[in-house]
Design a protein around this motif. Structure first.
Motif, mmCIF file in Angstrom:
data_model
loop_
_atom_site.group_PDB
_atom_site.id
_atom_site.type_symbol
_atom_site.label_atom_id
_atom_site.label_comp_id
_atom_site.label_asym_id
_atom_site.label_seq_id
_atom_site.Cartn_x
_atom_site.Cartn_y
_atom_site.Cartn_z
ATOM 1 N N ALA A 1 -0.933 -15.051 -3.341
ATOM 2 C CA ALA A 1 -0.131 -14.114 -2.541
ATOM 3 C C ALA A 1 0.295 -14.735 -1.223
ATOM 4 O O ALA A 1 1.406 -14.508 -0.741
ATOM 5 N N VAL A 2 -0.590 -15.524 -0.628
ATOM 6 C CA VAL A 2 -0.280 -16.232 0.616
ATOM 7 C C VAL A 2 -0.722 -17.673 0.420
ATOM 8 O O VAL A 2 -1.839 -17.930 -0.010
ATOM 9 N N ASN A 3 0.192 -18.600 0.703
ATOM 10 C CA ASN A 3 -0.031 -19.975 0.296
ATOM 11 C C ASN A 3 0.042 -20.936 1.484
ATOM 12 O O ASN A 3 1.127 -21.279 1.942
ATOM 13 N N ASP A 4 -1.116 -21.323 1.997
ATOM 14 C CA ASP A 4 -1.187 -22.364 3.008
ATOM 15 C C ASP A 4 -0.282 -22.080 4.213
ATOM 16 O O ASP A 4 0.549 -22.907 4.588
ATOM 17 N N VAL A 5 -0.480 -20.927 4.797
ATOM 18 C CA VAL A 5 0.367 -20.504 5.908
ATOM 19 C C VAL A 5 -0.328 -20.792 7.242
ATOM 20 O O VAL A 5 -1.492 -20.444 7.424
ATOM 21 N N SER A 6 0.390 -21.459 8.148
ATOM 22 C CA SER A 6 -0.147 -21.709 9.491
ATOM 23 C C SER A 6 0.874 -21.261 10.529
ATOM 24 O O SER A 6 2.057 -21.535 10.383
ATOM 25 N N PHE A 7 0.408 -20.572 11.529
ATOM 26 C CA PHE A 7 1.291 -20.203 12.637
ATOM 27 C C PHE A 7 0.468 -19.784 13.841
ATOM 28 O O PHE A 7 -0.753 -19.584 13.742
ATOM 29 N N THR A 8 1.126 -19.671 14.980
ATOM 30 C CA THR A 8 0.440 -19.194 16.177
ATOM 31 C C THR A 8 1.257 -18.067 16.796
ATOM 32 O O THR A 8 2.459 -17.958 16.543
ATOM 33 N N ILE A 9 0.580 -17.247 17.568
ATOM 34 C CA ILE A 9 1.278 -16.262 18.398
ATOM 35 C C ILE A 9 0.871 -16.539 19.834
ATOM 36 O O ILE A 9 -0.321 -16.671 20.137
ATOM 37 N N ARG A 10 1.872 -16.652 20.711
ATOM 38 C CA ARG A 10 1.570 -16.939 22.112
ATOM 39 C C ARG A 10 1.458 -15.634 22.898
ATOM 40 O O ARG A 10 1.952 -14.595 22.460
#
Ligand SMILES: Nc1ncnc2c1ncn2[C@@H]1O[C@H](COP(=O)(O)OP(=O)(O)OP(=O)(O)O)[C@@H](O)[C@H]1O
Ligand SMILES: [Mg+2]
Lengths: 263, 243
Positions: free
Chosen positions: B20-29
């Motif tokens: 369903a979710v595949n190797d997701v990377s992110f940031t929130i500042r």
């Protein structure tokens, strides 16, 4: 464990009771009705079975104590179902609330229900049948204490099953406890059971309480051995059921079903 | 550069065989509004539920305010809240009772004042004493937004928050969100199927498709990269390619 989070949940349930007739009936009317029906049956039977000593005392005492176990279990399971029906589990578990605090709140609700129901039944038994639950004397306290905990054991087990299997399992909230009733020896002594079933019943803390109760009521002696069994079994079973609850909770978070139960 | 308030690293969620979710990377500042965009079933809600600790990731990690969600859940969730058009609140309680319960759950003090504030903020005066069951769907959405604002979170997760609101209220909510971001430094993770709203609200957008990030940047950057007229066209192009 944070008290304010437990009390928030308790407040939420009390708000619910304040306005809901069916929920108030669950506490006051149904136990009362149980008592009326069983009380009359008991009186009727007693008329024709005078040779069974203390018939009325046994039956009414057993009935009231059984209802305490039942309401104790309901206090846990229905509180969970209320959240399920309200689709509120997501709000709760996306908050800092821990599963332990959640259980603590259902236990508080269980104590609340048992207290209300026992008062109602105690008073009615006395008014209608001149029956005084206190004939059991101080033994009543450890009896009730153990039955309430057995109620938690069955309640937490049922809650885990509903969480795990969803809507189809909801019916267990009302039926599970009756699975345990035959081996709880509520209305008959343990020795009327077939031998193999006696072995199983011996592992049921409630059976020890009711055996002990009959012993006390018939002047047959101290229930200490039965109470020790009941206490030991209750402790072990409660720990096992809480562990099962945590395991089920983690399972549901992995399966993504925590956000879906009830749908 | 300031440290991110949220950092998702290699997040993956498998349900059985299905990813369903595949190797997701992110940031929130801090103070950032990050938009999560993607067709139905792209994994937006699953991602949010993982960030809220409602779903355990199969692999990857989530750090919020520098703390690991897997071990510091309570401390993190105390400072986070969420709302969605698709959530509900106990129907038999009044709007106010529901807000009180939430405030207690988060250990707020001075609850009466806070409830008043949030009721005013979301223009809920005329139905604050109503039983929740009797609310319209738009009023219900405002209640779930109110419960999210009430606890004064530092990060807000909003899953299609405006889906059932009339344009007037939706506009007010957007204005309110931007204001909160400005005044309180609120960070927001946002999903919507309304492209205009996405463009208006988001500082940055992540485009998810079948659980993967396929584009990332400001709305203009994404539009430019795909050589389309606007975000809606980018969406159509990407969504149709995948079908
Ligand atoms: N608990 C679950 N078990 C199995 N599959 C699931 C579960 N939850 C979600 N999925 C699947 O994961 C995929 C992503 O779902 P998700 O709800 O995250 O999508 P979404 O991007 O929010 O879509 P929408 O725009 O429709 O809200 C879907 O294919 C969905 O069927
Ligand atoms: Mg979704």
């Amino acid at each position: 464990m944070k008290f304010h989070r437990v009390s928030a949940l308790v407040a939420r349930h009390l708000y619910l009771y304040r306005r809901s007739l069916p929920r108030i009936m669950e506490i006051f009317y149904w136990p009362f009705l149980d008592l009326v029906i069983w009380g009359f049956i008991t009186l009727y039977l007693a008329k024709y079975q005078p040779q069974v000593p203390g018939f009325v005392t046994f039956f009414l005492g057993a009935l009231i104590l059984w209802d305490m176990l039942f309401r104790s279990q309901q206090g846990i399971t229905i509180s969970f179902l209320e959240e399920l029906w309200a689709r509120n589990l997501m709000n709760l578990f996306a908050s800092p609330l821990t599963p332990g605090e959640f259980l603590a709140a259902t236990i508080a609700m269980s104590i609340f229900k048992v207290t209300c129901v026992s008062v109602v039944m105690g008073i009615c038994a006395w008014l209608f049948y001149g029956y005084n639950v206190l004939v059991m004397g101080l033994w009543l306290l450890p009896f009730v204490f153990n039955l309430v905990i057995t109620g938690w054991v069955i309640g937490v087990l049922t809650t885990s099953l509903i969480m795990r299997f969803g809507q189809e399992a909801e019916i267990l909230a009302w039926s599970m406890v009756f699975l345990f009733q035959p081996i709880s020896c509520v209305f008959y002594p343990l020795d009327v059971l077939p031998a193999w079933l006696q072995g199983i019943a011996w592992m049921n803390p409630a059976a020890h309480v009711f055996e002990g109760m009959r012993g006390v009521l018939s002047g047959g002696g101290s229930p200490v051995v039965h109470l020790a069994w009941a206490g030991g079994l209750n402790g072990a079973l409660l720990i096992a059921m809480i562990a099962l609850f945590y395991k089920t909770f983690a399972y549901c978070k992995r399966e993504g079903s925590l956000v879906r139960v009830g749908e | 550069m300031t440290a991110p308030v949220l950092q998702a690293t290699n997040l993956t969620k498998r349900f059985g065989e299905f990813v369903a979710v595949n190797d997701v990377s992110f940031t929130i500042r801090p103070g950032e509004i990050l938009g999560l965009l993607g067709p139905n079933g792209a994994g937006k809600t699953t991602t949010m539920h993982m960030l809220l600790g409602l779903i355990t990731p199969t692999s990857g990690s989530i750090h919020v305010f520098g703390m690991d969600l897997a071990t510091q859940r309570e401390r993190i969730l105390q400072q986070v809240n969420f709302s969605s058009t698709y959530i509900s609140m106990p129907m038999a309680l009044t709007v106010e009772e529901n807000l009180w319960v939430v405030a207690r759950l988060y250990g707020m003090t001075d609850i009466a004042r806070r409830v008043d504030d949030v009721v005013k903020k979301l223009e809920m005066e005329e139905f604050r004493r109503k039983i929740t069951r009797k609310l319209s769907s738009g009023q219900m959405t405002r209640l779930t937004l109110a419960k999210a604002f009430l606890t004064e979170p530092k990060i807000l997760f909003l899953d299609e928050p405006t889906a059932s609101l009339d344009p007037d209220i939706a506009h007010k909510i957007r204005t309110l969100l931007k204001e909160e971001r400005r005044s309180a430094g609120l960070s927001i993770l946002y999903t919507s199927h309304n492209m205009r709203e996405m463009e208006e609200m988001s500082d940055r957008i992540i485009f998810l498709q079948r659980g993967r990030i396929v584009a990332e940047g400001t709305a203009q950057e994404i539009v430019a990269r795909f050589g389309q007229a606007d975000l809606e066209d980018v969406f159509l192009k990407l969504a149709r390619e995948s079908r």
